[in-house]
Scaffold this motif. Structure first.
Motif, mmCIF file in Angstrom:
data_model
loop_
_atom_site.group_PDB
_atom_site.id
_atom_site.type_symbol
_atom_site.label_atom_id
_atom_site.label_comp_id
_atom_site.label_asym_id
_atom_site.label_seq_id
_atom_site.Cartn_x
_atom_site.Cartn_y
_atom_site.Cartn_z
ATOM 1 N N MET A 1 0.725 -1.180 0.033
ATOM 2 C CA MET A 1 0.081 0.066 -0.036
ATOM 3 C C MET A 1 0.818 1.216 -0.041
ATOM 4 O O MET A 1 1.860 1.331 0.659
ATOM 5 C CB MET A 1 -0.824 -0.039 1.192
ATOM 6 C CG MET A 1 -1.787 1.158 1.247
ATOM 7 S SD MET A 1 -3.137 0.891 2.657
ATOM 8 C CE MET A 1 -3.436 2.580 2.982
ATOM 9 N N LYS A 2 0.282 2.155 -0.745
ATOM 10 C CA LYS A 2 1.076 3.560 -0.670
ATOM 11 C C LYS A 2 0.678 4.697 -0.096
ATOM 12 O O LYS A 2 -0.631 4.698 -0.083
ATOM 13 C CB LYS A 2 1.682 3.873 -2.342
ATOM 14 C CG LYS A 2 0.446 4.313 -3.176
ATOM 15 C CD LYS A 2 0.902 4.738 -4.467
ATOM 16 C CE LYS A 2 -0.234 5.177 -5.341
ATOM 17 N NZ LYS A 2 0.300 5.439 -6.916
ATOM 18 N N THR A 3 1.438 5.548 0.365
ATOM 19 C CA THR A 3 0.900 6.692 1.146
ATOM 20 C C THR A 3 1.449 8.081 0.465
ATOM 21 O O THR A 3 2.524 8.020 0.049
ATOM 22 C CB THR A 3 1.277 6.642 2.665
ATOM 23 O OG1 THR A 3 0.777 5.447 3.148
ATOM 24 C CG2 THR A 3 0.618 7.963 3.189
ATOM 25 N N ILE A 4 0.670 8.786 0.152
ATOM 26 C CA ILE A 4 0.713 10.067 -0.447
ATOM 27 C C ILE A 4 1.258 11.023 0.491
ATOM 28 O O ILE A 4 0.487 11.172 1.553
ATOM 29 C CB ILE A 4 -0.274 10.553 -1.571
ATOM 30 C CG1 ILE A 4 -0.743 9.508 -2.436
ATOM 31 C CG2 ILE A 4 0.048 12.049 -2.226
ATOM 32 C CD1 ILE A 4 0.542 9.125 -3.474
ATOM 33 N N ILE A 5 2.424 11.889 0.370
ATOM 34 C CA ILE A 5 2.805 12.802 1.286
ATOM 35 C C ILE A 5 2.725 14.204 0.957
ATOM 36 O O ILE A 5 3.160 14.349 -0.554
ATOM 37 C CB ILE A 5 4.303 12.333 1.509
ATOM 38 C CG1 ILE A 5 4.558 11.216 2.025
ATOM 39 C CG2 ILE A 5 4.775 13.492 2.575
ATOM 40 C CD1 ILE A 5 3.902 10.486 3.329
ATOM 41 N N ASN A 6 2.086 15.005 1.269
ATOM 42 C CA ASN A 6 2.260 16.305 0.910
ATOM 43 C C ASN A 6 1.965 17.252 2.059
ATOM 44 O O ASN A 6 1.643 17.062 3.106
ATOM 45 C CB ASN A 6 0.747 16.732 0.135
ATOM 46 C CG ASN A 6 0.732 16.358 -1.230
ATOM 47 O OD1 ASN A 6 1.461 16.461 -2.025
ATOM 48 N ND2 ASN A 6 -0.160 15.215 -1.700
ATOM 49 N N THR A 7 2.791 18.813 1.786
ATOM 50 C CA THR A 7 2.962 19.265 2.881
ATOM 51 C C THR A 7 3.018 21.029 2.248
ATOM 52 O O THR A 7 3.222 21.178 1.214
ATOM 53 C CB THR A 7 4.275 19.280 3.800
ATOM 54 O OG1 THR A 7 4.286 20.291 4.771
ATOM 55 C CG2 THR A 7 5.482 19.205 2.917
ATOM 56 N N THR A 8 2.212 21.945 2.948
ATOM 57 C CA THR A 8 2.347 23.337 2.697
ATOM 58 C C THR A 8 3.587 23.812 2.833
ATOM 59 O O THR A 8 3.893 24.848 2.410
ATOM 60 C CB THR A 8 1.122 23.903 3.125
ATOM 61 O OG1 THR A 8 1.419 23.822 4.602
ATOM 62 C CG2 THR A 8 -0.274 23.408 2.782
ATOM 63 N N ASN A 9 4.520 23.264 3.358
ATOM 64 C CA ASN A 9 5.400 23.642 3.770
ATOM 65 C C ASN A 9 6.939 23.493 2.585
ATOM 66 O O ASN A 9 8.037 23.902 2.755
ATOM 67 C CB ASN A 9 6.217 23.123 5.136
ATOM 68 C CG ASN A 9 5.602 23.490 6.392
ATOM 69 O OD1 ASN A 9 5.129 24.794 6.225
ATOM 70 N ND2 ASN A 9 5.590 22.702 7.142
ATOM 71 N N ALA A 10 6.161 23.159 1.480
ATOM 72 C CA ALA A 10 7.155 22.939 0.345
ATOM 73 C C ALA A 10 6.231 23.163 -0.816
ATOM 74 O O ALA A 10 4.958 23.108 -0.659
ATOM 75 C CB ALA A 10 7.412 21.233 0.136
ATOM 76 N N PRO A 11 6.756 23.319 -1.999
ATOM 77 C CA PRO A 11 6.101 23.988 -3.058
ATOM 78 C C PRO A 11 4.931 22.857 -3.532
ATOM 79 O O PRO A 11 5.495 21.464 -3.535
ATOM 80 C CB PRO A 11 6.939 24.092 -4.174
ATOM 81 C CG PRO A 11 8.182 24.427 -3.610
ATOM 82 C CD PRO A 11 8.255 23.493 -2.438
ATOM 83 N N ALA A 12 3.948 23.246 -3.667
ATOM 84 C CA ALA A 12 2.763 22.364 -4.452
ATOM 85 C C ALA A 12 3.110 21.889 -5.775
ATOM 86 O O ALA A 12 3.794 22.566 -6.357
ATOM 87 C CB ALA A 12 1.418 22.930 -4.458
ATOM 88 N N PRO A 13 2.681 20.631 -6.315
ATOM 89 C CA PRO A 13 3.338 19.911 -7.476
ATOM 90 C C PRO A 13 2.905 21.007 -8.505
ATOM 91 O O PRO A 13 1.559 21.319 -8.289
ATOM 92 C CB PRO A 13 2.759 18.729 -7.336
ATOM 93 C CG PRO A 13 2.433 18.475 -6.071
ATOM 94 C CD PRO A 13 2.211 19.715 -5.306
ATOM 95 N N ILE A 14 3.517 21.005 -9.587
ATOM 96 C CA ILE A 14 3.145 21.893 -10.586
ATOM 97 C C ILE A 14 2.652 20.810 -11.918
ATOM 98 O O ILE A 14 2.783 21.451 -13.018
ATOM 99 C CB ILE A 14 4.302 22.626 -11.260
ATOM 100 C CG1 ILE A 14 5.591 22.028 -11.622
ATOM 101 C CG2 ILE A 14 4.538 23.856 -10.183
ATOM 102 C CD1 ILE A 14 6.674 22.916 -11.877
#
Length: 126
Positions: A1-14
């Protein structure tokens, strides 16, 4: 199973990708460019400032995922000018203390948003 990691402390994907994906104890962090996550501004004052912003973006994603620079096992550095290698290497090296990850550095003809450096990493989740 994979987990997606996102944070507002790094640039959002373009584009259609995630900042990082964790799977089976490994963390795959997408290439980071010298973009200030708060303003969206590209840092382009000099190559050392660019490299520092890239490393800070990586740091934010690693922390969000519960990892750190000590957990990095592999990195890839993309440069538009291999003449900047020493300066980028100096900044990059300042984020590690020992047990350095495997790495390659590649000169490319262009990078997203016209930046001069991009770095991606693979890390373990301790």
């Amino acid at each position: 199973m994979k987990t997606i990691i996102n944070t507002t402390n790094a640039p959002a994907p373009i584009g259609p990708y995630s900042q990082a994906v964790a799977v089976n104890g490994l963390l795959y962090v997408s290439g980071q460019i010298p973009m200030n996550p708060a303003t969206g501004e590209i840092i382009s004052t000099d190559i050392k400032a660019e490299a520092k912003q890239v490393m800070e973006n990586l740091d934010a994603i690693l922390k969000e995922a519960g990892s750190s620079f000590a957990g990095i096992v592999k990195s890839t550095i993309f440069l538009t000018d291999m003449g900047t290698f020493a300066d980028v290497n100096e900044v990059y090296g300042s984020y590690f203390t020992s047990d350095f990850p495997a790495r390659e550095t590649v000169q490319v003809s262009a990078l997203p948003k016209g930046v001069n450096v991009e770095i991606s990493v693979i890390a373990i989740k301790p």
